[in-house]
Every structure is written in C-alpha cells, then in structure tokens.
Design an enzyme around this catalytic site. Structure first.
Site, short mmCIF file in Angstrom:
data_model
loop_
_atom_site.label_atom_id
_atom_site.label_comp_id
_atom_site.label_asym_id
_atom_site.label_seq_id
_atom_site.Cartn_x
_atom_site.Cartn_y
_atom_site.Cartn_z
N CYS A 48 38.46 43.82 36.39
CA CYS A 48 38.63 41.99 36.34
C CYS A 48 36.74 41.60 34.87
O CYS A 48 35.92 41.86 35.99
CB CYS A 48 38.25 40.93 36.84
SG CYS A 48 37.73 39.23 36.88
N TRP A 81 46.31 37.72 43.23
CA TRP A 81 46.03 38.82 43.68
C TRP A 81 46.44 39.56 44.54
O TRP A 81 45.93 38.87 45.82
CB TRP A 81 44.29 38.95 43.15
CG TRP A 81 43.88 38.71 41.97
CD1 TRP A 81 42.66 38.02 41.69
CD2 TRP A 81 43.87 39.51 40.41
NE1 TRP A 81 42.66 37.35 39.93
CE2 TRP A 81 43.36 39.18 39.19
CE3 TRP A 81 43.80 41.28 40.59
CZ2 TRP A 81 43.14 39.42 38.53
CZ3 TRP A 81 43.51 41.64 39.85
CH2 TRP A 81 42.99 40.85 38.56
N ARG A 109 45.47 29.70 38.41
CA ARG A 109 45.32 30.30 39.56
C ARG A 109 44.45 31.27 39.76
O ARG A 109 43.28 30.70 39.42
CB ARG A 109 45.28 31.11 37.66
CG ARG A 109 45.92 32.20 37.35
CD ARG A 109 45.90 33.29 35.62
NE ARG A 109 44.32 32.26 35.36
CZ ARG A 109 43.52 32.87 34.83
NH1 ARG A 109 42.59 33.97 35.34
NH2 ARG A 109 42.66 32.22 34.35
N VAL A 110 44.34 32.00 40.12
CA VAL A 110 43.99 33.06 41.74
C VAL A 110 43.12 33.77 40.82
O VAL A 110 43.65 34.44 40.36
CB VAL A 110 45.02 33.15 42.99
CG1 VAL A 110 43.54 33.91 43.78
CG2 VAL A 110 44.90 32.09 43.27
N VAL A 112 39.64 36.05 40.08
CA VAL A 112 38.27 36.45 40.83
C VAL A 112 37.70 36.85 39.54
O VAL A 112 37.99 36.35 38.53
CB VAL A 112 38.40 38.14 41.26
CG1 VAL A 112 39.32 38.03 42.77
CG2 VAL A 112 39.46 38.22 39.88
N TYR A 175 40.20 37.17 24.56
CA TYR A 175 41.25 36.43 25.84
C TYR A 175 42.09 34.66 24.65
O TYR A 175 43.21 35.01 24.80
CB TYR A 175 40.18 36.09 26.65
CG TYR A 175 40.93 36.54 27.91
CD1 TYR A 175 41.49 37.22 29.07
CD2 TYR A 175 39.11 37.02 28.38
CE1 TYR A 175 40.94 37.97 29.84
CE2 TYR A 175 39.38 38.08 29.40
CZ TYR A 175 39.99 38.50 29.73
OH TYR A 175 39.89 39.07 31.20
#
Length: 309
Positions: A48, A81, A109-110, A112, A175
């Site tokens: 990420c 994740w 959305r989870v 990091v 993105y």
C-alpha cells in the site's frame, strides 16, 4: 468489481471513501491519546502506498522502538486485509476484527495504514494523511538524535499546497484512472496525472528534492507512487502515456530516494505486484501476475550535483 469498491464509483469516477477513525495522538495527551512509547501499534501493508509513507517516516525519525508494527499479507479478499499469522499483540486474524471492535457497525472498506491503541484496545486513526505528520510533530520528543525535520514550520504552507496537488492528481490520480468506468473519467484523471508529472519533472531539474536540498514530507508522499508507477500503474491502471523512466529528473530523483534505507528497504516490489494484480480482480479479472517489467532501481544517478555547496 467487489461490492465495497463499487460503492466508491460515482458517475464513472472513483471517489475514495472518507476515513472512519480520525482521533488524534498528541504530545500533551489533550486528545486522550498521549504520544507514549510502546503504546501504539501501526498496521501496514508493504503493498500500500499510503502505508509505505508511514514506514518511511517511522524509519527516518528512528521511531521503530517507539511505535510497534504489524504487517498484513499483500493478498486481500472480500474479508479485507489478513495477517499471515494471528497478530501477536491483538490476536486478530483479520484487520477488520479491530475495526469492528472499535465500531461494530462498520461496513466500509478496511484500510491501511491505521493505528491501534493497546491501552484502550481501540482503533485511534486510519486517517492516512495525518499519521505521518503526527509522527513528525507529536512524537518529536522521541525522535532519534539527528533525525531530519520533515515538516519544518517555515515550509509547511508550501509543503501542504504541493501535497494537495500531488495527492489529488498523482497519488489518488492513478486510482482515479485505474478504477474509472467511463472514458470521460479516465481521460480526465490521466490528463491531470501527466500534467502534474510534467510539472514535477521541471521542478526537479533544479532541485535535488521537492523543497530543495532537504527531504521533507512532500518527498515522502510522492515517492510511493513513483515506486509503483512503471511496475503496476503504467499497465494495470492504464497510466501509459509515459513511463517514470521516460522522465530523466523524476526517475533519477526516485532512484536517489530509493538508495536511502528508509525508502529502499520499505519498498517491497514482490508485495506490490502480487497485491495489485492478484487482488484487484475488477481491473485484472484473471489474477495473473506478470513477470515484468525488469527495472534496475540501483542504476547510478547524478542527483547530488543539485545540492547547494
């Protein structure tokens, strides 16, 4: 396209979800979360770009023994994740468990990076733009001797303005291009992306780093996108007007930063490729990970010539 990513497509355009946890860690503890060594755990993926920023800053400032670290597997499915083995501090198998321990109703959305408070057993923040500046400002008393000032007060206005441009058109711009579901949205994103890269190429013709002779928060924010550009964004996200390698100044600048341990040793090309190609099935339905491209990040550069005597 997974349901969660689909929620972020509006009118053919990718609109990144808002960060759910935005509490702050402060030097004086006025927020309820004091900047105490050993209290917090930073969760990242080496794949990420937002997470790599935090790894770079943690390393540059010598905070490895101050802020703990948990690393998730680069391959993510609809459950989010996953830890390769249960996290030794929290016992979690999926990062989503810690999100829902803090907010049981969370269904987004989870993401990091995020920071967990081991004292209260709550997620403090997944507000990625603020995590690095928190390390720089609120953890200043715990920086290693001789650590750089990445967010100098006299440059903050200029850094903030440049960061906003880079975030909108480059960091998030790739993105916007990659997840666009209309030609108009894609064209808009790609044009803005390469317009900014052209401007940065010109800027770096006379400066070793974005702010001159010193590495700052602006460099930390730009580098992770450059590190992924030719490897994944050029092909996977269709950002293919030009390669990073086609920009002499940007490519030399990126290799200059890569040569520093905080940047190079937090750049895991294997994790990056496997995450983007194997995980993002909405863009790459087969999940096949390409063998190339072969890129020599150790190729010599001459960026030191731009450092003022």
């Amino acid at each position: 396209m997974t349901g969660i990513i689909a929620k972020e497509i509006k009118g053919g355009r990718f609109v990144r979800q808002a960060n759910r946890f935005t509490d702050r860690i402060t030097a004086d503890g006025s927020s309820g979360y004091p900047a105490e060594p050993g209290r917090y755990r930073l969760f990242v993926s080496y794949a990420c770009p937002w997470a790599q920023r935090t790894l770079i800053v943690r390393r540059l400032l010598g905070l490895e023994d101050v802020i703990g670290l948990g690393v998730v597997d680069p391959i993510r499915d609809d459950r989010g994740w996953r830890f390769p083995e249960p996290d030794p501090v929290t016992g979690a198998t999926f990062l989503a468990e810690l999100y829902r321990a803090t907010d049981p109703s969370y269904d987004g959305r989870v993401t990091v990076p995020c920071v967990w408070d081991t004292r209260t057993e709550r997620m403090v923040t997944n507000d990625f733009p603020a995590i690095t500046t928190t390390m720089e400002l609120e953890f200043a008393a715990h920086h290693a001797p001789g650590a750089p000032d990445l967010y100098p007060e006299e440059l903050r206005t200029e850094i903030d303005e440049l960061n906003e441009l880079i975030y909108t058109t480059v960091n998030n711009g790739v993105y916007k291009a990659g997840f666009a579901t209309s030609q108009e949205a894609y064209d808009e994103a790609v044009d803005a992306l390469f317009d900014t890269l052209d401007r940065l190429e010109e800027r770096l013709a006379t400066r070793r780093y974005l702010m001159g002779d010193r590495i700052t928060e602006a460099d930390v924010r730009l580098y992770p996108t450059l590190a992924r550009f030719d490897l994944v964004y050029y092909g996977h996200f269709k950002c293919n007007l030009r390669r990073l390698a086609d920009y002499p100044n940007l490519w030399g600048y990126a290799r200059d930063l890569y040569s520093l341990p905080a940047f190079g040793e937090t750049t895991n090309f294997d994790h990056i490729k496997r995450h983007y190609y194997a995980t993002q099935r909405n863009v790459n339905p087969s999940g096949v990970v390409p063998k190339g491209p072969i890129i020599d990040w150790t190729e010599p550069h001459d960026r030191a010539r731009l450092t003022a005597s």
